[in-house]
Design a protein around this motif. Structure first.
Motif, mmCIF file in Angstrom:
data_model
loop_
_atom_site.group_PDB
_atom_site.id
_atom_site.type_symbol
_atom_site.label_atom_id
_atom_site.label_comp_id
_atom_site.label_asym_id
_atom_site.label_seq_id
_atom_site.Cartn_x
_atom_site.Cartn_y
_atom_site.Cartn_z
ATOM 1 N N HIS A 36 0.810 -1.221 0.000
ATOM 2 C CA HIS A 36 0.000 0.000 0.000
ATOM 3 C C HIS A 36 0.839 1.264 0.000
ATOM 4 O O HIS A 36 0.324 2.355 -0.265
ATOM 5 N N HIS A 102 -16.307 0.513 -1.911
ATOM 6 C CA HIS A 102 -16.450 1.367 -0.726
ATOM 7 C C HIS A 102 -15.101 1.789 -0.135
ATOM 8 O O HIS A 102 -14.910 1.790 1.082
ATOM 9 N N SER A 103 -14.180 2.173 -1.016
ATOM 10 C CA SER A 103 -12.896 2.685 -0.555
ATOM 11 C C SER A 103 -13.007 4.117 -0.051
ATOM 12 O O SER A 103 -12.130 4.590 0.676
ATOM 13 N N CYS A 139 -11.198 6.147 -8.623
ATOM 14 C CA CYS A 139 -12.070 5.087 -8.096
ATOM 15 C C CYS A 139 -11.409 3.738 -8.335
ATOM 16 O O CYS A 139 -11.315 3.284 -9.478
ATOM 17 N N SER A 141 -12.274 0.665 -7.809
ATOM 18 C CA SER A 141 -13.098 -0.473 -8.218
ATOM 19 C C SER A 141 -13.520 -0.395 -9.674
ATOM 20 O O SER A 141 -13.931 -1.404 -10.263
ATOM 21 N N SER A 168 -3.624 -3.370 -1.096
ATOM 22 C CA SER A 168 -4.023 -2.243 -0.258
ATOM 23 C C SER A 168 -4.007 -2.631 1.210
ATOM 24 O O SER A 168 -4.094 -3.812 1.564
ATOM 25 N N GLY A 171 -7.271 -4.242 2.846
ATOM 26 C CA GLY A 171 -8.336 -4.200 1.849
ATOM 27 C C GLY A 171 -8.010 -5.016 0.617
ATOM 28 O O GLY A 171 -7.169 -5.914 0.651
ATOM 29 N N ARG A 174 -5.766 -3.941 -5.694
ATOM 30 C CA ARG A 174 -6.152 -2.922 -6.661
ATOM 31 C C ARG A 174 -5.335 -3.131 -7.931
ATOM 32 O O ARG A 174 -4.134 -2.876 -7.955
ATOM 33 N N SER A 201 -10.949 -3.686 -8.403
ATOM 34 C CA SER A 201 -10.591 -4.134 -7.051
ATOM 35 C C SER A 201 -11.034 -5.576 -6.867
ATOM 36 O O SER A 201 -12.208 -5.895 -7.059
ATOM 37 N N CYS A 214 -14.234 -7.012 -5.163
ATOM 38 C CA CYS A 214 -14.443 -6.533 -3.795
ATOM 39 C C CYS A 214 -15.797 -5.840 -3.687
ATOM 40 O O CYS A 214 -16.190 -5.068 -4.562
ATOM 41 N N GLY A 216 -16.548 -4.457 -0.504
ATOM 42 C CA GLY A 216 -16.417 -3.673 0.719
ATOM 43 C C GLY A 216 -16.615 -4.459 1.994
ATOM 44 O O GLY A 216 -16.611 -3.881 3.085
ATOM 45 N N TRP A 219 -14.480 -4.275 5.437
ATOM 46 C CA TRP A 219 -14.824 -3.408 6.565
ATOM 47 C C TRP A 219 -15.696 -4.145 7.566
ATOM 48 O O TRP A 219 -15.471 -4.070 8.779
#
Length: 482
Positions: A36, A102-103, A139, A141, A168, A171, A174, A201, A214, A216, A219
């Motif tokens: 990251h 949802h990054s 963005c 994703s 990431s 997460g 990417r 993503s 992904c 999200g 989270w």
């Protein structure tokens, strides 16, 4: 040029990632993989990347998907595949909530356009066209798109860049650079309507509702990567967010502020197209990161050569520094006083050196090392008690130490030993107020307590260290008996 313009040229062999059935990702061996912070993850041969979220060697697969019984089926609860089109004064914005990871890049940076939890989610006339384009391109994703007309324009929505994979922090993977996703049979993995083919993503936590993409869920399931050395003080480079964060800042600076300023615009009118990348690489190296600038562009001698004869005026320098600090705000770099003290100190020092080196007749020494900047006057993260109200009292000690035959309890006896400032100083690695985190790192914490290097403002008394050691030993005994 519309979306179909992104098709491959006949003689181009695209890089591929094979999405194995109920198993890991297998990228082509020559696709660079970075963490990251933008630092290359060393790989000697073809690798398999974990996507079940359970590997002990993340990001690489260790076979845990077999033990877990991992399946890659899409979940019926996933957000539907639906492309929404929003017409604005300057452009059309395209959004597919079923693709979103949802990054938070769009909602955190352009709140006048993107409204989390509200309808409509997008107000396409809420910002300048260049800001809209930058938001779409950032963005990760590929859920967002933009076009001057009612069709997504790949030339505006995507960036031409070489293939790459970023792991990431806590997460997804990417993926950028027009990498083709295929199954074991070589069949292209279907994407949602309007999704980018240049950036995507991929799920890494194993819990996405829209595998392999992904959704999200990392989270929701509190997915976290192992912390390799949690008690080491972070560099400014790490604290800033690494090369990607610094590059975001320099791109904002040179695209938003420089062209509009009558003093700075002429100074940078002839800069190379990759000038923001060069400045981000320099700052990365200066702030304690890898030798990005030295290895890619030539080191200190190269940097000095860019200033000789420019005769930068003091008012230009002052504007440069002001806009750079503003760009740091725009890019979301850390705003804590400790980081900003160090950051602004270098911006002031470095820009004044540039003025000196650019003066008429200046002969700066050519073989100096690249400067390495650090925290200012030991003002490191957590080195002070913040003024903001804390969620718990600033105790620093237990009310009633446990008796000799009493079990030491984390919430009652151990957690109160760590003050808010102690917790804040380690949040970049783990949470001293969470039992699971302290259990995981108890041996390293105890070693630092016994050495007197933790907490940062003074050693604990012997009885407090003994209490923590007693709890750590008790925890190891309990774990061994389970």
């Amino acid at each position: 040029m519309t979306e179909d313009s992104s098709a491959k040229t006949p003689n181009t062999i695209p890089k591929r990632i094979v999405v194995t059935r109920n198993g890991p990702y297998q990228p082509d061996p020559d696709i660079p993989i970075v963490d990251h912070l933008g630092v290359r993850i060393a790989t000697e041969a073809a690798v398999r990347l974990c996507r079940c979220g359970q590997s002990q060697t993340r990001p690489f697969c260790d076979g845990s998907h077999v033990k877990r019984g991992f399946t890659d089926a899409k979940d019926p609860r996933r957000v539907p595949d639906k492309l929404d089109i929003h017409e604005g004064q300057q452009a059309f914005l395209f959004d597919n909530r079923g693709t979103c990871a949802h990054s938070g890049f769009c909602t955190n940076r352009l709140r006048s356009v993107f409204h989390p939890g509200e309808e409509p989610f997008i107000s396409p006339s809420g910002a300048r066209l260049d800001d809209l384009i930058n938001a779409v391109r950032r963005c990760p994703s590929g859920a967002l798109g933009i076009g001057i007309g009612p069709a997504r324009d790949a030339a505006l929505s995507d960036v031409s860049r070489p293939p790459g994979i970023e792991v990431s922090k806590d997460g997804p993977y990417r993926v950028t650079g027009d990498v083709e996703l295929v199954d074991e049979d070589g069949k292209t993995i279907a994407q949602n309507a309007g999704a980018s083919h240049e950036h995507v993503s991929l799920c890494r936590c194993g819990s996405s509702l829209n595998k392999p993409f992904c959704s999200g869920m990392h989270w929701s399931v509190s997915f976290h990567d192992p912390v390799p050395d949690p008690l080491r003080e972070p560099t400014l480079f790490e604290w800033a967010g690494g090369y990607p964060a610094l590059l975001d800042m320099t791109r904002i600076f040179y695209s938003r502020y420089v062209p509009e300023d009558p003093l700075l615009g002429p100074l940078f009118a002839q800069m190379s197209p990759d000038h923001p990348e060069r400045v981000a690489a320099w700052l990365s190296e200066v702030f304690g990161g890898p030798r990005f600038y030295s290895e890619r562009y030539g080191g200190y001698r190269r940097m000095v050569s860019q200033h000789i004869g420019k005769e930068i005026r003091p008012e230009q320098r002052a504007l440069w520094a002001t806009y750079m600090v503003q760009s740091a705000d725009d890019a979301g770099l850390p705003s804590d006083p400790e980081f900003r003290a160090a950051f602004v100190a270098y911006i002031e020092w470095g820009s004044r050196i540039a003025v000196e080196n650019s003066g008429a007749g200046a002969k700066p020494p050519p073989n100096m090392p690249v400067p390495r900047w650090w925290w200012v006057c030991n003002a490191t993260p957590g080195a002070r008690q913040p003024a903001a109200a804390s969620e718990t009292p600033d105790a620093g000690e237990t009310d009633a130490p446990p008796g000799a035959d009493e079990t030491v309890q984390f919430e009652e006896h151990i957690r109160p030993l760590f003050r808010p400032m102690d917790r804040n100083s380690m949040l970049f690695a783990f949470d001293l107020w969470k039992k699971a985190d302290v259990l995981k790192h108890r041996r390293q914490i105890l070693a630092r307590l016994e050495a007197g290097t933790m907490p940062c403002d003074g050693a604990w008394p012997a009885e407090r260290i003994a209490l923590f050691a007693r709890w750590a030993s008790q925890s190891e005994t309990e774990a061994a008996s389970e």
